[in-house]
Design a protein around this motif. Structure first.
Motif, PDB file in Angstrom:
ATOM      1  N   LYS A   3     -16.519  17.055  52.289  1.00 14.43           N
ATOM      2  CA  LYS A   3     -17.385  16.198  52.795  1.00 14.43           C
ATOM      3  C   LYS A   3     -17.601  15.156  51.201  1.00 14.43           C
ATOM      4  CE  LYS A   3     -22.610  15.869  52.922  1.00 14.43           C
ATOM      5  NZ  LYS A   3     -24.035  16.783  53.966  1.00 14.43           N
ATOM      6  N   MET A   4     -17.464  14.146  51.270  1.00 14.60           N
ATOM      7  CA  MET A   4     -17.112  13.014  50.239  1.00 14.60           C
ATOM      8  C   MET A   4     -17.886  11.715  49.901  1.00 14.60           C
ATOM      9  SD  MET A   4     -14.682  15.133  48.196  1.00 14.60           S
ATOM     10  CE  MET A   4     -14.031  14.032  47.244  1.00 14.60           C
ATOM     11  N   LYS A  27     -28.055  11.655  44.529  1.00 21.11           N
ATOM     12  CA  LYS A  27     -27.041  12.236  44.851  1.00 21.11           C
ATOM     13  C   LYS A  27     -25.915  12.493  44.460  1.00 21.11           C
ATOM     14  CE  LYS A  27     -30.636  13.512  42.820  1.00 21.11           C
ATOM     15  NZ  LYS A  27     -31.349  12.652  41.375  1.00 21.11           N
ATOM     16  N   GLY A  28     -25.177  13.272  44.256  1.00 24.38           N
ATOM     17  CA  GLY A  28     -23.998  14.011  45.114  1.00 24.38           C
ATOM     18  C   GLY A  28     -22.562  13.381  45.135  1.00 24.38           C
ATOM     19  N   VAL A  29     -22.801  12.233  44.343  1.00 24.14           N
ATOM     20  CA  VAL A  29     -21.725  10.899  44.086  1.00 24.14           C
ATOM     21  C   VAL A  29     -20.533  12.044  43.736  1.00 24.14           C
ATOM     22  CG1 VAL A  29     -20.676   8.769  43.103  1.00 24.14           C
ATOM     23  CG2 VAL A  29     -23.328   9.550  44.136  1.00 24.14           C
ATOM     24  N   VAL A  72      -4.014   2.327  45.161  1.00 25.54           N
ATOM     25  CA  VAL A  72      -3.407   3.185  46.078  1.00 25.54           C
ATOM     26  C   VAL A  72      -4.049   5.152  46.210  1.00 25.54           C
ATOM     27  CG1 VAL A  72      -2.142   3.630  48.617  1.00 25.54           C
ATOM     28  CG2 VAL A  72      -2.164   1.624  47.431  1.00 25.54           C
ATOM     29  N   PHE A  73      -4.530   5.198  46.658  1.00 31.45           N
ATOM     30  CA  PHE A  73      -5.071   7.102  46.416  1.00 31.45           C
ATOM     31  C   PHE A  73      -5.954   8.000  47.697  1.00 31.45           C
ATOM     32  CE2 PHE A  73      -9.073   4.454  45.390  1.00 31.45           C
ATOM     33  CZ  PHE A  73      -9.790   5.472  45.658  1.00 31.45           C
ATOM     34  N   GLU A  74      -5.848   8.671  48.214  1.00 31.17           N
ATOM     35  CA  GLU A  74      -6.076   9.871  48.759  1.00 31.17           C
ATOM     36  C   GLU A  74      -7.996  10.502  48.110  1.00 31.17           C
ATOM     37  OE1 GLU A  74      -4.904  13.060  51.241  1.00 31.17           O
ATOM     38  OE2 GLU A  74      -3.569  12.095  51.153  1.00 31.17           O
ATOM     39  N   VAL A  75      -8.547  10.413  49.211  1.00 35.14           N
ATOM     40  CA  VAL A  75     -10.137  11.105  49.179  1.00 35.14           C
ATOM     41  C   VAL A  75     -10.330  11.596  50.367  1.00 35.14           C
ATOM     42  CG1 VAL A  75     -13.009  10.439  48.840  1.00 35.14           C
ATOM     43  CG2 VAL A  75     -10.822   9.473  47.234  1.00 35.14           C
ATOM     44  N   GLY A  76     -10.526  13.242  50.350  1.00 40.15           N
ATOM     45  CA  GLY A  76     -11.371  13.808  51.540  1.00 40.15           C
ATOM     46  C   GLY A  76     -10.297  13.533  52.580  1.00 40.15           C
ATOM     47  N   GLY A  77      -8.409  13.552  52.360  1.00 41.39           N
ATOM     48  CA  GLY A  77      -7.403  13.266  53.299  1.00 41.39           C
ATOM     49  C   GLY A  77      -7.749  11.549  53.507  1.00 41.39           C
ATOM     50  N   LYS A  78      -8.504  10.901  53.274  1.00 46.84           N
ATOM     51  CA  LYS A  78      -7.991   9.398  54.028  1.00 46.84           C
ATOM     52  C   LYS A  78      -7.382   8.867  52.300  1.00 46.84           C
ATOM     53  CE  LYS A  78     -10.353  10.377  57.359  1.00 46.84           C
ATOM     54  NZ  LYS A  78      -9.581  10.275  58.714  1.00 46.84           N
ATOM     55  N   GLU A 148     -19.680   7.671  52.816  1.00 47.36           N
ATOM     56  CA  GLU A 148     -18.998   9.109  53.347  1.00 47.36           C
ATOM     57  C   GLU A 148     -18.036   9.231  53.984  1.00 47.36           C
ATOM     58  OE1 GLU A 148     -23.046  10.846  53.612  1.00 47.36           O
ATOM     59  OE2 GLU A 148     -23.724   9.438  52.667  1.00 47.36           O
ATOM     60  N   ILE A 149     -17.411  10.006  53.573  1.00 49.27           N
ATOM     61  CA  ILE A 149     -16.348  10.737  54.524  1.00 49.27           C
ATOM     62  C   ILE A 149     -16.631  12.677  55.013  1.00 49.27           C
ATOM     63  CG2 ILE A 149     -13.734  11.006  54.308  1.00 49.27           C
ATOM     64  CD1 ILE A 149     -13.619   9.094  52.169  1.00 49.27           C
ATOM     65  N   ASN A 150     -16.378  13.051  55.845  1.00 50.34           N
ATOM     66  CA  ASN A 150     -17.007  14.027  56.125  1.00 50.34           C
ATOM     67  C   ASN A 150     -15.338  14.697  57.393  1.00 50.34           C
ATOM     68  OD1 ASN A 150     -18.073  13.686  58.458  1.00 50.34           O
ATOM     69  ND2 ASN A 150     -19.971  14.201  56.856  1.00 50.34           N
ATOM     70  N   ASN A 151     -15.549  15.963  58.225  1.00 53.91           N
ATOM     71  CA  ASN A 151     -15.116  15.965  59.092  1.00 53.91           C
ATOM     72  C   ASN A 151     -15.061  15.260  60.230  1.00 53.91           C
ATOM     73  OD1 ASN A 151     -14.055  18.094  57.060  1.00 53.91           O
ATOM     74  ND2 ASN A 151     -15.171  19.468  58.479  1.00 53.91           N
ATOM     75  N   GLU A 152     -16.435  14.889  60.316  1.00 53.75           N
ATOM     76  CA  GLU A 152     -16.690  14.089  61.951  1.00 53.75           C
ATOM     77  C   GLU A 152     -16.187  12.610  62.129  1.00 53.75           C
ATOM     78  OE1 GLU A 152     -21.040  14.557  61.361  1.00 53.75           O
ATOM     79  OE2 GLU A 152     -20.585  16.581  61.266  1.00 53.75           O
ATOM     80  N   GLY A 153     -16.220  12.397  59.561  1.00 49.13           N
ATOM     81  CA  GLY A 153     -15.353  10.947  60.126  1.00 49.13           C
ATOM     82  C   GLY A 153     -15.639  10.095  59.022  1.00 49.13           C
TER      83      GLY A 153
END
Length: 161
Positions: A3-4, A27-29, A72-78, A148-153
């Protein structure tokens, strides 16, 4: 669970206090991403820095800047491609940026330069321009983006300042 949350800005042009206000209220950034044009505005944010990472690129108005033109970088597997967009002639379409995204296998491309909001999914790649936090050119209020990046997309939206 992944969850990013990413706060996305571009084209502040001297209004860094607006970015600072947004990240103070959001909140939560986890990341603040800045797609250039007056990277010096990040000083406002960094002086009030929260618990998030700041990644930025320089734009066509960032003279003598030591920031890269693209990251170019990766966040939450993306994989994320962050650029201002002027080197890709973004005002005339996303073609060149699309091919660069495919080259680096990006899932998300964040760009600015046009001062216009843009969100489009092309061939599995999300192209996202948050608009301008200070000088919009699309008839909308000043804006920023939240991704927002999470397990659902991946969820993305524009927000009025």
């Amino acid at each position: 669970m992944i969850k990013m949350k990413l706060a996305v800005f571009s084209d502040a042009h001297g209004r860094g206090e607006r970015m600072a206000k947004v990240v103070k209220d959001l909140k939560g950034v986890d990341y603040l991403l800045y797609a250039g044009d007056v990277v010096g505005d990040l000083k406002e944010v960094q002086s009030r820095k929260g618990d998030f990472k700041v990644l930025a690129v320089r734009g066509n108005c960032d003279f003598n800047s030591t920031y890269s033109e693209e990251l170019v970088f990766e966040v939450g597997g993306k994989v994320i491609l962050l650029t201002h967009g002027h080197k890709y002639n973004i005002k005339y379409g996303i073609d060149r940026l699309y091919y660069r995204a495919k080259e680096v296998e990006a899932d998300i491309v964040i760009f600015g330069h046009t001062h216009c909001r843009y969100a489009q999914k092309e061939d599995g790649v999300i192209f996202f321009n948050p608009g301008s936090i200070s000088l919009p050119r699309d008839g909308w209020p000043p804006s920023y983006g939240v991704i927002e990046i999470n397990n659902e997309g991946i969820k993305y939206k524009h927000c009025d300042f």
